[in-house]
Motif scaffolding. Structure first.
Motif, PDB file in Angstrom:
ATOM      1  N   LYS A  38      40.836  50.220  47.629  1.00 48.14           N
ATOM      2  CA  LYS A  38      40.607  48.906  48.227  1.00 48.14           C
ATOM      3  C   LYS A  38      40.889  47.878  47.145  1.00 48.14           C
ATOM      4  O   LYS A  38      40.469  48.042  46.000  1.00 48.14           O
ATOM      5  N   VAL A  39      41.610  46.820  47.531  1.00 53.62           N
ATOM      6  CA  VAL A  39      41.992  45.774  46.598  1.00 53.62           C
ATOM      7  C   VAL A  39      41.448  44.446  47.105  1.00 53.62           C
ATOM      8  O   VAL A  39      41.628  44.097  48.274  1.00 53.62           O
ATOM      9  N   SER A  40      40.801  43.718  46.227  1.00 56.46           N
ATOM     10  CA  SER A  40      40.295  42.385  46.535  1.00 56.46           C
ATOM     11  C   SER A  40      41.274  41.363  45.961  1.00 56.46           C
ATOM     12  O   SER A  40      41.535  41.350  44.757  1.00 56.46           O
ATOM     13  N   ILE A  41      41.811  40.525  46.842  1.00 61.02           N
ATOM     14  CA  ILE A  41      42.725  39.467  46.400  1.00 61.02           C
ATOM     15  C   ILE A  41      41.947  38.157  46.324  1.00 61.02           C
ATOM     16  O   ILE A  41      41.282  37.760  47.284  1.00 61.02           O
ATOM     17  N   THR A  42      42.031  37.524  45.159  1.00 60.03           N
ATOM     18  CA  THR A  42      41.325  36.273  44.904  1.00 60.03           C
ATOM     19  C   THR A  42      42.301  35.259  44.319  1.00 60.03           C
ATOM     20  O   THR A  42      43.440  35.588  44.007  1.00 60.03           O
ATOM     21  N   LYS A  43      41.799  34.051  44.166  1.00 62.59           N
ATOM     22  CA  LYS A  43      42.612  32.980  43.600  1.00 62.59           C
ATOM     23  C   LYS A  43      42.105  32.672  42.198  1.00 62.59           C
ATOM     24  O   LYS A  43      40.897  32.551  41.986  1.00 62.59           O
ATOM     25  N   GLN A  44      43.038  32.564  41.264  1.00 60.48           N
ATOM     26  CA  GLN A  44      42.731  32.180  39.885  1.00 60.48           C
ATOM     27  C   GLN A  44      43.604  30.984  39.558  1.00 60.48           C
ATOM     28  O   GLN A  44      44.809  31.136  39.372  1.00 60.48           O
ATOM     29  N   GLY A  45      43.006  29.812  39.523  1.00 58.37           N
ATOM     30  CA  GLY A  45      43.794  28.594  39.348  1.00 58.37           C
ATOM     31  C   GLY A  45      44.662  28.392  40.576  1.00 58.37           C
ATOM     32  O   GLY A  45      44.160  28.345  41.693  1.00 58.37           O
ATOM     33  N   ASN A  46      45.975  28.309  40.385  1.00 60.05           N
ATOM     34  CA  ASN A  46      46.906  28.150  41.505  1.00 60.05           C
ATOM     35  C   ASN A  46      47.609  29.455  41.859  1.00 60.05           C
ATOM     36  O   ASN A  46      48.573  29.448  42.608  1.00 60.05           O
ATOM     37  N   LYS A  47      47.149  30.561  41.269  1.00 61.90           N
ATOM     38  CA  LYS A  47      47.813  31.853  41.496  1.00 61.90           C
ATOM     39  C   LYS A  47      46.829  32.845  42.095  1.00 61.90           C
ATOM     40  O   LYS A  47      45.617  32.669  42.027  1.00 61.90           O
ATOM     41  N   TYR A  48      47.381  33.912  42.679  1.00 65.65           N
ATOM     42  CA  TYR A  48      46.583  34.930  43.332  1.00 65.65           C
ATOM     43  C   TYR A  48      46.703  36.244  42.573  1.00 65.65           C
ATOM     44  O   TYR A  48      47.779  36.589  42.077  1.00 65.65           O
ATOM     45  N   ILE A  49      45.569  36.952  42.477  1.00 66.69           N
ATOM     46  CA  ILE A  49      45.531  38.243  41.807  1.00 66.69           C
ATOM     47  C   ILE A  49      44.846  39.257  42.717  1.00 66.69           C
ATOM     48  O   ILE A  49      44.096  38.887  43.621  1.00 66.69           O
ATOM     49  N   GLY A  50      45.088  40.529  42.456  1.00 65.50           N
ATOM     50  CA  GLY A  50      44.445  41.585  43.224  1.00 65.50           C
ATOM     51  C   GLY A  50      43.840  42.615  42.290  1.00 65.50           C
ATOM     52  O   GLY A  50      44.504  43.117  41.387  1.00 65.50           O
ATOM     53  N   THR A  51      42.566  42.937  42.532  1.00 66.91           N
ATOM     54  CA  THR A  51      41.814  43.853  41.683  1.00 66.91           C
ATOM     55  C   THR A  51      41.358  45.051  42.504  1.00 66.91           C
ATOM     56  O   THR A  51      40.843  44.888  43.615  1.00 66.91           O
ATOM     57  N   ILE A  52      41.526  46.255  41.952  1.00 67.75           N
ATOM     58  CA  ILE A  52      41.013  47.454  42.625  1.00 67.75           C
ATOM     59  C   ILE A  52      39.485  47.404  42.578  1.00 67.75           C
ATOM     60  O   ILE A  52      38.897  47.268  41.502  1.00 67.75           O
ATOM     61  N   ILE A  53      38.850  47.511  43.751  1.00 71.96           N
ATOM     62  CA  ILE A  53      37.384  47.469  43.806  1.00 71.96           C
ATOM     63  C   ILE A  53      36.787  48.798  44.258  1.00 71.96           C
ATOM     64  O   ILE A  53      35.570  48.984  44.201  1.00 71.96           O
ATOM     65  N   TRP A  54      37.638  49.714  44.713  1.00 70.24           N
ATOM     66  CA  TRP A  54      37.174  51.034  45.167  1.00 70.24           C
ATOM     67  C   TRP A  54      38.343  51.993  45.133  1.00 70.24           C
ATOM     68  O   TRP A  54      39.480  51.609  45.402  1.00 70.24           O
ATOM     69  N   SER A  55      38.060  53.237  44.798  1.00 68.89           N
ATOM     70  CA  SER A  55      39.082  54.283  44.801  1.00 68.89           C
ATOM     71  C   SER A  55      38.543  55.504  45.541  1.00 68.89           C
ATOM     72  O   SER A  55      37.350  55.804  45.450  1.00 68.89           O
ATOM     73  N   VAL A  56      39.410  56.196  46.246  1.00 65.28           N
ATOM     74  CA  VAL A  56      39.024  57.411  46.952  1.00 65.28           C
ATOM     75  C   VAL A  56      38.573  58.482  45.956  1.00 65.28           C
ATOM     76  O   VAL A  56      37.785  59.364  46.292  1.00 65.28           O
ATOM     77  N   THR A  57      39.043  58.385  44.719  1.00 66.74           N
ATOM     78  CA  THR A  57      38.645  59.315  43.655  1.00 66.74           C
ATOM     79  C   THR A  57      37.715  58.581  42.692  1.00 66.74           C
ATOM     80  O   THR A  57      38.175  57.858  41.806  1.00 66.74           O
TER      81      THR A  57
END
Length: 140
Positions: A38-57
Motif C-alpha cells: 500500500k502506498v500513501s501519496i501526499t503533497k510536499q510543497g508543490n510536488k507529490y510523493i508516494g511512501t510504502i505504508i504496508w507490505s504483504v511481507t
C-alpha cells in the motif's frame, strides 16, 4: 477600472483554487498491482510523493537497493514516488518511481482514472519504453 482589476484578481484566485483541487485528487492511499503493498501519496510543497505504508511481507528489507548501506532498511516507510507535478487532465509527470524488486529508479507518469485508480507508468527515456501497472484507490 478599479472594479475590473478586483474582478480579474478574484477570477484568477478562483482558477488557482480549482487547479489546486484538481491536482490534489492524487492524494490518497493505493494498493499496488497484485496487492503487494500500500502506498500513501501526499503533497510536499508543490510536488507529490508516494511512501510504502504496508507490505504483504512484514519486515521485508530493501535488499536490491543499489546503495549497500540501505539494503537492511525496511521497505515500509520508503519513498518510492518522488517529485511529481500536476500536468493537467488527470496526469502527473516529471517524477520518478523506485522499483524495490529490481533496485532501479525509472522516470514515471501517473494517470488518474475516472474510478480513482491510477495507471502508473515507469519508463526509460521515453514513455514508449516502459511498463504500466494499475493501482487501486483504497477507501479512507
Amino acid at each position: 477600472m478599479k472594479k475590473l482589476t478586483i474582478t480579474l484578481v478574484s477570477l484568477f484566485a478562483i482558477v488557482l483554487t480549482v487547479v489546486a483541487q484538481e491536482a490534489d485528487k492524487l492524494i490518497g492511499t493505493y494498493a499496488t498491482e497484485g496487492n503487494k503493498a500500500k502506498v500513501s501519496i501526499t503533497k510536499q510543497g508543490n510536488k507529490y510523493i508516494g511512501t510504502i505504508i504496508w507490505s504483504v511481507t512484514p519486515g521485508i528489507k530493501d535488499k536490491k537497493n543499489p546503495d549497500t548501506a540501505l539494503r537492511e532498511k525496511p521497505l515500509v516507510g520508503k519513498v518510492i514516488l518522488k517529485d511529481f507535478v500536476h500536468a493537467g487532465k488527470e496526469v502527473w509527470d516529471k517524477g520518478t518511481i523506485y522499483d524495490p524488486e529490481s533496485g532501479k529508479t525509472y522516470s514515471c507518469k501517473i494517470t488518474r482514472q475516472s474510478n480513482g485508480n491510477l495507471k502508473v507508468r515507469g519508463f526509460i527515456g521515453i514513455s514508449l519504453l516502459g511498463r504500466t501497472s494499475e493501482w487501486t484507490r483504497l477507501k479512507e
